[in-house]
Design an enzyme around this catalytic site. Structure first.
Site, mmCIF file in Angstrom:
data_model
loop_
_atom_site.group_PDB
_atom_site.id
_atom_site.type_symbol
_atom_site.label_atom_id
_atom_site.label_comp_id
_atom_site.label_asym_id
_atom_site.label_seq_id
_atom_site.Cartn_x
_atom_site.Cartn_y
_atom_site.Cartn_z
ATOM 1 N N ARG A 56 0.797 -1.222 0.000
ATOM 2 C CA ARG A 56 0.000 0.000 0.000
ATOM 3 C C ARG A 56 0.834 1.279 0.000
ATOM 4 O O ARG A 56 0.590 2.195 -0.777
ATOM 5 C CB ARG A 56 -0.920 0.028 1.245
ATOM 6 C CG ARG A 56 -2.169 -0.774 1.110
ATOM 7 C CD ARG A 56 -2.571 -1.387 2.433
ATOM 8 N NE ARG A 56 -1.651 -2.458 2.751
ATOM 9 C CZ ARG A 56 -1.805 -3.718 2.324
ATOM 10 N NH1 ARG A 56 -2.884 -4.039 1.681
ATOM 11 N NH2 ARG A 56 -0.893 -4.649 2.572
ATOM 12 N N THR A 57 1.798 1.352 0.897
ATOM 13 C CA THR A 57 2.459 2.644 1.104
ATOM 14 C C THR A 57 3.258 3.057 -0.130
ATOM 15 O O THR A 57 3.147 4.185 -0.615
ATOM 16 C CB THR A 57 3.355 2.578 2.357
ATOM 17 O OG1 THR A 57 2.603 2.016 3.426
ATOM 18 C CG2 THR A 57 3.859 3.956 2.747
ATOM 19 N N LYS A 86 25.923 -3.794 -0.424
ATOM 20 C CA LYS A 86 27.402 -3.807 -0.390
ATOM 21 C C LYS A 86 27.929 -3.146 0.872
ATOM 22 O O LYS A 86 29.140 -3.046 1.060
ATOM 23 C CB LYS A 86 27.959 -3.051 -1.608
ATOM 24 C CG LYS A 86 27.496 -3.600 -2.940
ATOM 25 C CD LYS A 86 28.000 -2.686 -4.078
ATOM 26 C CE LYS A 86 27.078 -2.743 -5.269
ATOM 27 N NZ LYS A 86 27.314 -1.647 -6.199
ATOM 28 N N ARG A 107 11.022 3.874 3.646
ATOM 29 C CA ARG A 107 10.674 2.914 4.700
ATOM 30 C C ARG A 107 11.945 2.202 5.122
ATOM 31 O O ARG A 107 12.745 1.786 4.268
ATOM 32 C CB ARG A 107 9.644 1.904 4.191
ATOM 33 C CG ARG A 107 9.413 0.767 5.166
ATOM 34 C CD ARG A 107 8.227 -0.079 4.802
ATOM 35 N NE ARG A 107 6.994 0.654 5.065
ATOM 36 C CZ ARG A 107 5.776 0.119 4.931
ATOM 37 N NH1 ARG A 107 5.633 -1.125 4.542
ATOM 38 N NH2 ARG A 107 4.699 0.856 5.188
ATOM 39 N N HIS A 135 4.613 5.844 11.576
ATOM 40 C CA HIS A 135 4.188 5.689 10.178
ATOM 41 C C HIS A 135 3.219 6.854 9.940
ATOM 42 O O HIS A 135 2.001 6.678 9.890
ATOM 43 C CB HIS A 135 3.515 4.324 10.022
ATOM 44 C CG HIS A 135 3.276 3.873 8.613
ATOM 45 N ND1 HIS A 135 3.467 4.684 7.507
ATOM 46 C CD2 HIS A 135 2.857 2.673 8.124
ATOM 47 C CE1 HIS A 135 3.175 3.989 6.416
ATOM 48 N NE2 HIS A 135 2.801 2.769 6.768
HETATM 49 N N1 CP Z 1 -0.372 -0.191 5.835
HETATM 50 C C1 CP Z 1 0.839 -0.407 5.297
HETATM 51 O O1 CP Z 1 1.850 0.216 5.673
HETATM 52 O O2 CP Z 1 0.831 -1.334 4.310
HETATM 53 P P1 CP Z 1 2.088 -1.798 3.449
HETATM 54 O O3 CP Z 1 3.052 -2.461 4.403
HETATM 55 O O4 CP Z 1 1.526 -2.725 2.427
HETATM 56 O O5 CP Z 1 2.712 -0.565 2.852
#
Ligand code: CP
Length: 310
Positions: A56-57, A86, A107, A135
């Protein structure tokens, strides 16, 4: 309008900041559904740099940028396909990638990694999840979902259930919502409770909260129930997962006898803690929630680049 340099967390977001972001997001519905063409960010490039898996993100960041006419460069598996493999450090990676783009959505498994990246980057960093910390774009899309589903962010009883210790989404949601007139009920398996630093913010803001084990009773009183999965990948002892994974399962029987509509949310992916028999319940908002990710990420990009849509 809120001014933002980086988005590393919701800890310092005020009610007004959140309302500003929501207002921009709501104005982008037609653009994000593809009903209206936008060239707002046609000269901008977003890099998505993901050291952990995502559906999703990453894709909603990329969809948001493209819906605004911008371009995207992407590393979906930075641990194995970037020079991190590396041994390149995060600061060096950031000081390289910021020559190729105008913003970085990142991320990373390390709590605090977004702050580190922001301290080295000449372009905005958007935290797409850092370890068990925050998040923030998920928190904002969750708040937008509540606002759209309930019509308000005040006067709500919000129940959060699951692994509240390791879930960064519920950290950001709790921090963001604690700017509003809400009451929290937290439900977790023993040892998986909300982190003290989150509770400290909730207490400091005078937001009432309780911790219980009685999910059935909590649902009876709830306006919003937010379910999260056990974060298996973050457990020190993987054996713990099998022991606790079934402690709380949200299914349709929990909604029996509840006369008012409850908004049911989940950050997704779900892996057994939210039954599919809830999907047909009118308050099941978790797939509508995923679209709100495009709206929020588009709004944040527009705000970061100071290009507000007309
Ligand atoms: N909700 C969420 O962060 O989903 P993903 O891990 O699929 O990005």
């Amino acid at each position: 309008m809120v001014t933002l340099k980086h988005i590393t967390g919701l800890k310092d977001f005020s009610r007004r900041d959140i309302e500003d972001v929501l207002e921009v997001a709501i104005g982008l519905e037609d653009v994000c559904w593809g009903k209206k063409v936008s060239k707002l960010l046609e000269d901008k490039v977003l890099a998505t740099l993901f050291y952990e898996p995502s559906t999703r993100t990453r894709l909603s960041f990329e969809a948001a940028m493209q819906r605004l006419g911008g371009k995207v460069i992407s590393v979906a598996d930075a641990k194995s396909t970037s020079s991190a493999w590396k041994g390149e450090s995060l600061p060096d990676t950031i000081r390289t990638i910021d020559n190729y783009c105008d913003a970085i959505a990142m991320r990373h498994p390390g709590s605090g990694a977004a702050e580190i990246a922001a301290s080295y980057s000449r372009v905005p960093i958007l935290n797409a999840g850092d370890g068990t910390n925050e998040h923030p774009t998920q928190g904002l899309l969750d708040i937008l979902t509540i606002r759209k589903e309930r019509g308000t962010l005040d006067g709500l009883k919000v129940v959060m259930v699951g692994d509240l210790k390791h879930t960064r989404s519920t950290n950001s949601l709790t921090l963001g919502l604690s700017n509003f007139d809400v009451k929290f009920t937290f439900i977790s398996p023993s040892g998986f409770e909300t982190s003290p630093w989150i509770l400290d913010v909730v207490k400091k803001r005078g937001v009432p909260y309780s911790q219980t084990t009685d999910l059935k009773q909590a649902v009876q009183e709830a306006d919003v129930v937010y379910i999260c999965r056990i974060q298996k990948e973050r457990l020190e002892d993987p054996g713990d997962y099998e022991k606790i994974k079934g402690t709380y399962v949200f299914n349709r029987s929990l909604l029996e006898g509840v006369t008012k509509l409850v908004t049911v949310m989940h950050h997704l992916p779900r892996v057994g803690e939210l039954s599919e028999d809830v999907d047909s319940y009118p308050g099941a908002a978790y797939f509508r929630q995923t679209f709100n990710g495009v709206l929020i990420r588009a709004a944040l990009l527009a705000i970061l680049f100071n290009r507000l849509p007309e």
